[in-house]
Design a protein around this motif. Structure first.
Motif, PDB file in Angstrom:
ATOM      1  N   LYS A 117       0.786  -1.388   0.466  1.00  0.00           N
ATOM      2  CA  LYS A 117      -0.252   0.349   0.193  1.00  0.00           C
ATOM      3  C   LYS A 117       1.265   1.254   0.159  1.00  0.00           C
ATOM      4  O   LYS A 117       2.070   1.165   0.844  1.00  0.00           O
ATOM      5  N   ILE A 118       1.230   1.781  -1.341  1.00  0.00           N
ATOM      6  CA  ILE A 118       1.657   3.504  -1.092  1.00  0.00           C
ATOM      7  C   ILE A 118       0.753   4.249  -0.652  1.00  0.00           C
ATOM      8  O   ILE A 118      -0.497   4.572  -1.236  1.00  0.00           O
ATOM      9  N   GLU A 119       0.924   4.890   0.056  1.00  0.00           N
ATOM     10  CA  GLU A 119       0.613   6.510   0.768  1.00  0.00           C
ATOM     11  C   GLU A 119       1.326   6.921   0.479  1.00  0.00           C
ATOM     12  O   GLU A 119       2.478   7.192   1.690  1.00  0.00           O
ATOM     13  N   GLN A 120       0.601   8.414   0.618  1.00  0.00           N
ATOM     14  CA  GLN A 120       1.858   9.737  -0.364  1.00  0.00           C
ATOM     15  C   GLN A 120       1.275  10.550   1.196  1.00  0.00           C
ATOM     16  O   GLN A 120       0.452  11.040   0.962  1.00  0.00           O
ATOM     17  N   HIS A 121       1.933  10.738   1.869  1.00  0.00           N
ATOM     18  CA  HIS A 121       2.056  12.153   2.717  1.00  0.00           C
ATOM     19  C   HIS A 121       3.264  13.054   2.379  1.00  0.00           C
ATOM     20  O   HIS A 121       4.234  12.107   2.493  1.00  0.00           O
ATOM     21  N   GLN A 144       0.726  19.255   6.184  1.00  0.00           N
ATOM     22  CA  GLN A 144      -0.568  19.470   5.722  1.00  0.00           C
ATOM     23  C   GLN A 144      -1.256  21.274   5.055  1.00  0.00           C
ATOM     24  O   GLN A 144      -0.724  21.621   4.917  1.00  0.00           O
TER      25      GLN A 144
END
Length: 149
Positions: A117-121, A144
């Protein structure tokens, strides 16, 4: 050896002239009585033969009717057996299709679970950033998005 019996010998007139010695009347009466007895017995026998013939014909018709019913029932059983065979085949095909669908769904679920799972933050350096070493001398803090306006 005895001579053969000839009834014509009794039809001849008696050797003597005595009328009481004439046995023809007695022979005729005996013949009539015998013929009547035979006729009565043969009529009874003929009635029994006719009755038995009718009964055999009736039994033959009943046997034919029962045989026809049995053949009809055998045909119905054959058709029912064929229908049951087709129903059983359809059940197996449906079960196979359901099984294949479950295998396909399980494969998709496995592939989905296996992929990372690639979460981009976006993170930013909260302290001092060393551009030459590309290191942060502080903590990494999530960035943010600022609401516009």
């Amino acid at each position: 050896m005895a001579e053969s019996f000839d009834p014509a010998d009794f039809d001849a007139p008696p050797p003597s002239g005595d009328p009481q010695a004439d046995y023809r009347v007695l022979l005729d009466a005996m013949r009539k009585a015998g013929a009547e007895g035979v006729a009565e017995q043969s009529a009874t026998l003929a009635r029994q033969i006719e009755q038995e013939a009718r009964q055999r014909a009736e039994w033959g018709q009943q046997t034919g009717s029962v045989l026809h019913d049995l053949q009809r029932a055998a045909g119905a059983l054959q058709r029912a057996s064929s229908a049951m065979w087709w129903d059983r085949l359809k059940e197996w095909l449906y079960a196979a299709l359901i099984g294949l669908g479950l295998i396909f769904a399980a494969t998709l679920a496995y592939q989905w679970a296996k992929e990372p799972k690639i979460e981009q933050h976006l993170y930013g350096c909260g302290g001092h950033w060393n551009a030459k070493a590309h290191t942060c001398k502080g903590e990494w803090v999530p960035l943010q998005a600022q609401p516009a306006g």
